[in-house]
Structures are given as C-alpha cells and as structure tokens.
Design an enzyme around this catalytic site. Structure first.
Site, short mmCIF file in Angstrom:
data_model
loop_
_atom_site.label_atom_id
_atom_site.label_comp_id
_atom_site.label_asym_id
_atom_site.label_seq_id
_atom_site.Cartn_x
_atom_site.Cartn_y
_atom_site.Cartn_z
N ASP A 47 2.20 15.92 30.68
CA ASP A 47 1.93 15.29 29.39
C ASP A 47 1.56 16.35 28.35
OD1 ASP A 47 1.13 12.52 28.02
OD2 ASP A 47 -0.38 14.02 27.47
N TYR B 78 -0.59 19.79 20.35
CA TYR B 78 -1.29 20.68 21.27
C TYR B 78 -0.83 22.14 21.10
CZ TYR B 78 -2.29 16.28 23.82
OH TYR B 78 -2.66 15.01 24.17
N LYS C 274 4.63 13.83 22.22
CA LYS C 274 4.17 12.82 21.26
C LYS C 274 4.41 13.27 19.83
CE LYS C 274 0.36 12.18 24.50
NZ LYS C 274 -0.10 13.53 24.87
N HIS D 53 1.74 9.20 18.60
CA HIS D 53 0.42 9.69 19.06
C HIS D 53 -0.72 8.77 18.64
CE1 HIS D 53 -1.37 13.76 20.46
NE2 HIS D 53 -2.18 12.78 20.78
N1 LIG Z 1 -3.00 10.46 23.43
C1 LIG Z 1 -4.08 11.06 23.02
O1 LIG Z 1 -4.57 10.83 21.90
C2 LIG Z 1 -4.76 12.02 23.93
C3 LIG Z 1 -6.04 12.51 23.62
C4 LIG Z 1 -6.65 13.37 24.53
C5 LIG Z 1 -5.98 13.74 25.69
N2 LIG Z 1 -4.71 13.29 25.95
C6 LIG Z 1 -3.98 13.65 27.20
O2 LIG Z 1 -4.77 13.28 28.32
C7 LIG Z 1 -5.03 14.44 29.11
C8 LIG Z 1 -6.39 14.35 29.77
O3 LIG Z 1 -7.43 14.27 28.81
P1 LIG Z 1 -8.45 15.47 28.54
O4 LIG Z 1 -7.77 16.76 28.83
O5 LIG Z 1 -9.02 15.27 27.19
O6 LIG Z 1 -9.64 15.22 29.54
P2 LIG Z 1 -9.86 15.02 31.13
O7 LIG Z 1 -8.60 15.23 31.89
O8 LIG Z 1 -10.61 13.78 31.27
O9 LIG Z 1 -10.89 16.20 31.43
C9 LIG Z 1 -10.53 17.52 31.34
C10 LIG Z 1 -11.82 18.34 31.51
O10 LIG Z 1 -12.38 18.16 32.81
C11 LIG Z 1 -12.40 19.40 33.51
N3 LIG Z 1 -12.02 19.09 34.90
C12 LIG Z 1 -10.78 18.81 35.37
N4 LIG Z 1 -10.81 18.49 36.67
C13 LIG Z 1 -12.10 18.57 37.05
C14 LIG Z 1 -12.77 18.36 38.28
N5 LIG Z 1 -12.08 17.99 39.38
N6 LIG Z 1 -14.11 18.53 38.32
C15 LIG Z 1 -14.80 18.89 37.23
N7 LIG Z 1 -14.23 19.10 36.03
C16 LIG Z 1 -12.88 18.93 35.93
C17 LIG Z 1 -11.43 20.30 32.80
O11 LIG Z 1 -11.81 21.65 32.87
P3 LIG Z 1 -10.85 22.82 33.49
O12 LIG Z 1 -9.52 22.76 32.82
O13 LIG Z 1 -11.62 24.05 33.14
O14 LIG Z 1 -10.80 22.54 34.97
C18 LIG Z 1 -11.54 19.80 31.35
O15 LIG Z 1 -12.66 20.38 30.70
C19 LIG Z 1 -4.93 15.58 28.09
O16 LIG Z 1 -4.88 16.85 28.69
C20 LIG Z 1 -3.72 15.16 27.31
O17 LIG Z 1 -2.53 15.44 28.01
C21 LIG Z 1 -4.12 12.42 25.08
#
Ligand SMILES: NC(=O)c1ccc[n+]([C@@H]2O[C@H](COP(=O)([O-])OP(=O)(O)OC[C@H]3O[C@@H](n4cnc5c(N)ncnc54)[C@H](OP(=O)(O)O)[C@@H]3O)[C@@H](O)[C@H]2O)c1
Length: 287
Positions: free
Chosen positions: A49, A54, A79, A112
């Site tokens: 994704d 980004y 997106k 998005h």
């Molecule tokens: N559509 C939208 O508006 C929107 C908005 C936000 C995000 N997204 C998408 O959704 C994806 C996920 O959301 P997100 O990246 O915001 O947050 P997330 O996946 O909920 O959390 C990512 C965070 O958690 C850490 N992490 C990952 N695995 C872990 C584990 N097993 N234990 C402890 N910490 C862990 C990561 O650090 P490290 O990388 O240092 O491990 C990072 O800081 C995004 O990457 C993006 O593709 C979409």
C-alpha cells in the site's frame, strides 16, 4: 474462506482477490522504502500500500522489481492525493503514479480523502462525483483492477453512490483499538465494500501496544500486542495494512493466523477508550 497466511485473500465485489493483510509504507522515506518493500516481499507480503503523497512510489516500484517477483503476483495500491481531485487532474495523477511505480497497471486505486463540506461547502459531493467518474473510466480502460475510497464514512459513500455507475470495491479507513469504527465497518461491509484498516497498530506512537488489556490478552495467547491487535481486525473481516521497516516486525505482524480471540476478548478490545493513531474525522480535516 479461512485465512492461513499472507497469500490468503478476501474477494472484492468485482471478483478480484485481495491479500487479506497488506504492507503499509506511510512515513517510509524514499531512501528506505526500496529495501523495505523488497524485504517485505521476501518475508511473504503480497499486497503493498502506497500513495502519491508518501513520495516513495518510485522506491516502492524499485523494491518490487528488486524482489524479482512477477508484477502479477503482487497486489499494488496507490491513492489520489487531495490536490488532484476532478476528472482531468485525476487521470493525469494516475498516469504519473503508474510511471513512478514503473508499472502498466494498478491493482487498486483509491481516492485518498473525500472532499468535505468544511472546505468545499455544497460543492463537495460534486467534486467527489467528478473524481469518481475518472476512476470509473480508468477501471473501464482496465488500467486498474479495482477502484475504491479512503477515509469515506458511510454517509460519504451513500452520497457518492447517488451518481456512481460503478460501485467502489474498497474503503480504507483508520481502524485500531481506541478508534474502532465498529458501526461504520458494519455499514460499509453491508454496502459491499472490503474495509481496509490504516494505522492498524495504532500508528506511530506506542499507546495501543502498551495498553494493559491488550497486553493481558497477548500474554494469554503467548502472542505480542501487535499480533493481538491485527488479529482483532482480521476477525472483523477487516484488512490490516501494518507498516514496519524492520524485518523482525514484518514477520511478527504476519504471524497472526494460528490463534483466535474469543468473543469476550473481541468485545474487551472494542470497548477500549479513544487512543492512538490520528483519530481523524474526515468531515473536519482541512487538508
Ligand atoms: N488512507 C490513509 O489516509 C492512510 C493514513 C495513514 C496510513 N495509511 C496506510 O496504512 C499503513 C499503516 O498505517 P501507519 O503506518 O500509520 O501505522 P501502523 O501500521 O499502525 O503503525 C506503524 C508504526 O508501528 C511500528 N511497528 C510496526 N510493527 C510493530 C510491532 N510489531 N511492534 C511494535 N511496533 C511496531 C512502526 O515502526 P517501525 O517501522 O520502526 O517498525 C511504526 O512506527 C500506512 O503505512 C499506509 O500504507 C493510510
């Protein structure tokens, strides 16, 4: 269908299979994303994704190439950013994303964020409808296998459906303990959408994973808090998109298919107070 590993899929309303866990790349800088995506594919992720905003699409495309996987064996989402709404700008933004990703098609393209009435007043619905018309044309031209939405709440979807000729197949919204959107998920699923969870682990801060209830449940199952949280989403037939740039965490986040939360545990997690992520309200954001 039973989900057994990262190749397990949900089926979209148009028959396309979508891997039930994806790999997120938000806040992964371009100079890290290439290697991270390659590693994620080596670990077994088959669904990546990204988004134009980004600023890592080129690196994501390179990472997919470096992995040596066939393009057809990976499900790739991007997106449309908010500055590119409207028919002509959407078509141009899509083509620019394809070019940066070094591919001839996308598996999924999402709006998005909905244009909201806070920023656009009574023009908001017309702007979303016009953007969607471009999505429909890209889909009809087979440049994208599935089209969908992100951050659309059920009322935004209902508005869009008034003029849509092709129904959206996916909605990607913020879902994590403390911002569960339980009712919205049910409504969106009833509308035929597969719901994807962004910030499925609670985003960048560690609040969700430090939560006591989640840690207790994790201990019961000899699993980690991250695994419990992702499992909680899967058991609602939601598709989580965990992001990590670390291989050990990529593996940890994928090891969620060999246990089940009880109905009581599901409810305990659903009842947790607001925490983590951005807790963003698409009707009030001003970007
Ligand atoms: N559509 C939208 O508006 C929107 C908005 C936000 C995000 N997204 C998408 O959704 C994806 C996920 O959301 P997100 O990246 O915001 O947050 P997330 O996946 O909920 O959390 C990512 C965070 O958690 C850490 N992490 C990952 N695995 C872990 C584990 N097993 N234990 C402890 N910490 C862990 C990561 O650090 P490290 O990388 O240092 O491990 C990072 O800081 C995004 O990457 C993006 O593709 C979409």
């Amino acid at each position: 269908m039973e989900l057994t590993d990262l190749t397990s899929t949900y089926t979209l309303s148009n028959g396309i299979a979508i891997p039930a866990v994806g790999y997120g790349t938000f806040r992964t800088p371009a100079n890290v994303a290439r290697q991270a995506v390659k590693t994620a594919i080596e670990v077994g992720y088959r669904h990546i994704d990204t988004a134009a905003v980004y600023q890592n699409e080129e690196a994501v495309g390179q990472g997919i190439k470096d992995s040596g996987i066939d393009r057809d064996d990976v499900f790739l989402t991007s997106k449309l950013w908010n500055t590119e709404r409207g028919y002509d700008k959407t078509i141009a933004a899509f083509e620019a994303s394809l070019k940066r990703l070094q591919t001839t098609y996308l598996d999924l393209y999402l709006i998005h964020w909905p244009a909201n009435t806070k920023q656009f007043g009574n023009q908001a619905a017309a702007i979303n409808a016009e953007t969607w018309r471009a999505f429909e044309d890209l889909y009809k031209q087979r440049k994208v296998k599935a089209i969908g939405l992100s951050n659309f709440m059920p009322h935004h979807v209902a508005e869009l459906l008034k003029t849509a000729r092709i129904r959206p197949q996916v909605d990607q919204i913020e879902v994590h303990p403390g911002w569960g959107h339980q009712e919205e998920i049910k409504k969106l699923q009833a509308m035929g959408l597969v719901v994807e969870a962004w910030a499925p682990l609670g985003g960048q801060g560690a609040t969700v994973m430090q939560n006591e209830v989640i840690n207790q449940i994790a201990a019961t199952h000899a699993k980690t808090p991250a695994q419990v949280v992702l499992r909680w989403e899967l058991q609602q037939e939601v598709l989580p998109l965990p992001k990590s740039v670390h291989e050990d965490r990529m593996k940890e986040n994928a090891d969620i298919f060999d246990f089940s939360l009880t109905p009581t545990e599901m409810k305990q997690i659903a009842a947790l107070p607001k925490m983590g992520g951005q807790c963003a309200d698409p009707d009030t954001v001003d970007f």
